[in-house]
Design a protein around this motif. Structure first.
Motif, PDB file in Angstrom:
ATOM      1  N   TYR A   1      49.924  20.292 -22.533  1.00 39.13           N
ATOM      2  CA  TYR A   1      50.366  21.329 -23.459  1.00 39.13           C
ATOM      3  C   TYR A   1      51.315  20.807 -24.530  1.00 39.13           C
ATOM      4  O   TYR A   1      51.764  21.561 -25.384  1.00 39.13           O
TER       5      TYR A   1
ATOM      6  N   ARG B   1      51.216  18.627 -27.666  1.00 44.40           N
ATOM      7  CA  ARG B   1      50.166  18.118 -28.543  1.00 44.40           C
ATOM      8  C   ARG B   1      50.231  16.601 -28.723  1.00 44.40           C
ATOM      9  O   ARG B   1      49.206  15.946 -28.895  1.00 44.40           O
ATOM     10  N   GLU B   2      51.431  16.059 -28.696  1.00 39.43           N
ATOM     11  CA  GLU B   2      51.578  14.621 -28.883  1.00 39.43           C
ATOM     12  C   GLU B   2      51.100  13.827 -27.671  1.00 39.43           C
ATOM     13  O   GLU B   2      50.811  12.632 -27.776  1.00 39.43           O
TER      14      GLU B   2
ATOM     15  N   ARG C   1      48.634  15.153 -25.425  1.00 41.21           N
ATOM     16  CA  ARG C   1      47.358  15.684 -24.940  1.00 41.21           C
ATOM     17  C   ARG C   1      46.269  14.623 -24.837  1.00 41.21           C
ATOM     18  O   ARG C   1      45.520  14.576 -23.861  1.00 41.21           O
TER      19      ARG C   1
END
Length: 295
Positions: free
Chosen positions: A198, A200-201, A203
């Motif tokens: 969760y 984004r960096e 994922r």
């Protein structure tokens, strides 16, 4: 002689595993009836052969019951390792359907006489499981249900390279969305831990990447989970050893098998590397990279 016996379910990847042995310099034979193993090993040993790979499957159904005694006899003089390849019924049905191959037991046996009755694929697979189930305890099991061919090749090479003396601990990460591995002896569910997905960096990274490692290391709950699993293993490992186990597979599962389970499997492996022969596998970490097994 180093003798690797490959057995298990038809369609689970025995041909892939045998090819990996051949690439590693093994003299390989497919579908050898077990009753000829002693003769073959004696002959090849006399000829100076030091590495042999043999695939045995349901086509040798009439002599599969002889395998345990044969393995014990060969182990008195040779380094014998058995690799049992397994797969879910759903995966096997899909593979046979895609390749349009017939299952070796698709023609039923009645009082040891071949008749023309065609067994359904599901029934043939069910019957085969009963024929080979007694061989699981003699070797190391790999569940190929959602495994890719290149991953299986790598795991087979890993299997033949490690030191077999003493208990071997296999720490395997997996994702619950692809199912629990059939080869797991112990399963730990770590989905309750914070999920790097969760972020984004993080994922597109995995539990092998430093940013994910840093993220999970900073969470005290993750450390507590690792400590609890390690404490359980420390307590019960002596009992597994006393049970004369050669392999113990500890499966760590998160949702997708990419972040938390990978990190925890690696961390636990590092903790136990001095206590046992340790192997690490990540079933789903490369799920989008390799072509799937078709044989």
């Amino acid at each position: 002689m180093r003798l690797i016996l490959i057995t298990g379910m038809s369609g689970s990847g025995k041909s892939v595993a045998l090819a990996a042995l051949e690439d590693a310099g093994y003299y390989c034979i497919d579908n050898l009836p077990p009753r000829f193993l002693l003769e073959l090993v004696a002959f090849l040993s006399h000829e100076g052969q030091t590495r042999l790979g043999v695939a045995i499957d349901a086509r040798s159904a009439r002599s599969l019951d002889e395998m345990p005694a044969i393995i014990r006899a060969l182990s008195e003089h040779h380094d014998v390792r058995l690799l049992f390849l397994n797969s879910s019924t759903q995966s096997l049905i899909k593979r046979f359907s895609e390749t349009r191959r017939k299952h070796p037991l698709s023609i039923s046996m009645d009082n040891n006489t071949l008749n023309s009755t065609q067994a359904s694929l599901a029934d043939a697979i069910k019957h085969e499981r009963k024929l080979v189930e007694n061989l699981v305890e003699f070797g190391h099991q790999i569940d190929t249900s959602s495994l890719h061919a290149n991953t299986l090749r790598a795991w087979v090479k890993q299997f033949i390279q490690y030191d077999q003396s003493g208990l071997a601990l296999m720490f395997q990460s997996f994702g619950f969305k692809r199912g629990i591995p059939l080869d797991a002896d112990l399963v730990f569910d770590v989905r309750i831990l914070p999920n790097p997905y969760y972020n984004r960096e993080l994922r597109l990274l995995t539990g092998l990447d430093q940013p994910v490692i840093d993220f999970l290391t900073a969470i005290s709950l993750v450390g507590a989970m690792i400590d609890d699993i390690a404490e359980y293993l420390v307590k019960w490992l002596p009992h597994f050893r006393n049970d004369n186990r050669a392999y113990l597979t500890i499966a760590i599962g998160c949702t997708g098998g990419q972040h938390r389970s990978v990190y925890i499997a690696e961390t636990l492996a590092a903790r136990f590397v001095r206590d046992a022969n340790v192997l690490v596998r990540h079933r789903d970490i490369a799920s989008a990279v390799f072509a799937s097994i078709s044989s």
